[in-house]
Design an enzyme around this catalytic site. Sequence first.
Site, PDB file in Angstrom:
ATOM      1  N   ASP A  46      31.934  15.340  58.784  1.00 47.30           N
ATOM      2  CA  ASP A  46      31.362  15.966  57.600  1.00 47.30           C
ATOM      3  C   ASP A  46      30.386  17.027  58.123  1.00 47.30           C
ATOM      4  OD1 ASP A  46      30.482  16.307  54.857  1.00 47.30           O
ATOM      5  OD2 ASP A  46      28.696  15.173  55.416  1.00 47.30           O
ATOM      6  N   ASP A 232      27.550  11.002  56.561  1.00 46.62           N
ATOM      7  CA  ASP A 232      26.234  10.448  56.237  1.00 46.62           C
ATOM      8  C   ASP A 232      26.009  10.169  54.752  1.00 46.62           C
ATOM      9  OD1 ASP A 232      26.122  13.379  55.809  1.00 46.62           O
ATOM     10  OD2 ASP A 232      24.054  12.957  55.259  1.00 46.62           O
ATOM     11  N   ASP A 236      30.893  10.223  51.404  1.00 48.88           N
ATOM     12  CA  ASP A 236      31.670  10.007  52.624  1.00 48.88           C
ATOM     13  C   ASP A 236      32.176   8.571  52.749  1.00 48.88           C
ATOM     14  OD1 ASP A 236      31.230  12.628  53.444  1.00 48.88           O
ATOM     15  OD2 ASP A 236      29.346  12.113  54.430  1.00 48.88           O
TER      16      ASP A 236
END
Length: 338
Positions: A46, A232, A236
């Site tokens: 990410d 994080d 996600d």
Amino acid sequence: SCPCALVISIPLGLYAGLGKASKVGALIKGGNYLELLKDIDTVVFDKTGTLTEGSFEVVEINGADDLLMLGAYGESMSNHPIARSIVKAYNKGIDSTRIEDFKEIAGKGLSVVIDQKQYELGNEKYFHELGIEVSQPQSIGTIVHIACQKQYLGHIVVADVIKESTMPGIQDLKKAHVSNTVMLTGDHSTVARDIASKIGIDQVYSDLLPQDKVTQLEKLMGNDHVVAFVGDGINDAPVLARSDIGIAMGGVGSDVAIEAADVVLMSDDITSIAKAIQVSHYTNFILKENVTFTLLIKIGVLVLTLFGLTNMWMGVFADVGVTLIAICNSMRILYKKS
């Protein structure tokens, strides 16, 4: 013939490996994940909060005179880092009585009523769905477009800062024989490509909604690839759970992401991933050493016994002695330089 050494050598080696991984900043939730780490060939990241600091700053305001004020009021009820950066740039008090009917649209933007007028704030894709033409900024960053009752007012551009550990972390992964690094982000393609080129990411997929990330991850997992995902945020969690190994940032990561992950980086430093992979390789080497050594000694002593060439002391060595050697050999993992 007592299997003590054989039985103890595997779990003890895994315990030592888990302990060593925690020393290098990676909390691994089980020996099966420690063993799987060595097989990773693709690491997917990410962007916000993982590769970048997640501390955005306003770098461009283009449009109506009160655009920053409208942006701050519109974003004031959101916890997103971009929203907080706009409120911080406004640097004035927010009168919450002026705000009504706040609604967030995941991965797109938000809708809010300010002073009895309907405002839309969001990305280019969201505004295209609304049929509103947008202008393009001069600066590279995440763009928040603002419209009032379907009339375009302008845009605010915020930029994120790349973490100091990101570039060394990507380089260390390539040294650890990870063949492919990928970034998945909801940001505009221009921003995504700019960051990827700076840090050395191999592949970039941008303008993704949370559900799109899962779909893209499943494509990457095809053809027997072992894929780790590093993230994080709350968004996600589905990707972390779906990947072969989910890796969450322990400091800035949300509780949901940490719960869904198999590995937690305690220092939010992605260089710990390559170190954990090295620990996995070394632990696997020690486990094979223990098993091979144990079997060779035991089988050797048993064969010698058939010919009457052994005594009690050789039997003790083949049982207790080999067990102690396996224990000491496993402890080497804890003292291996990372």
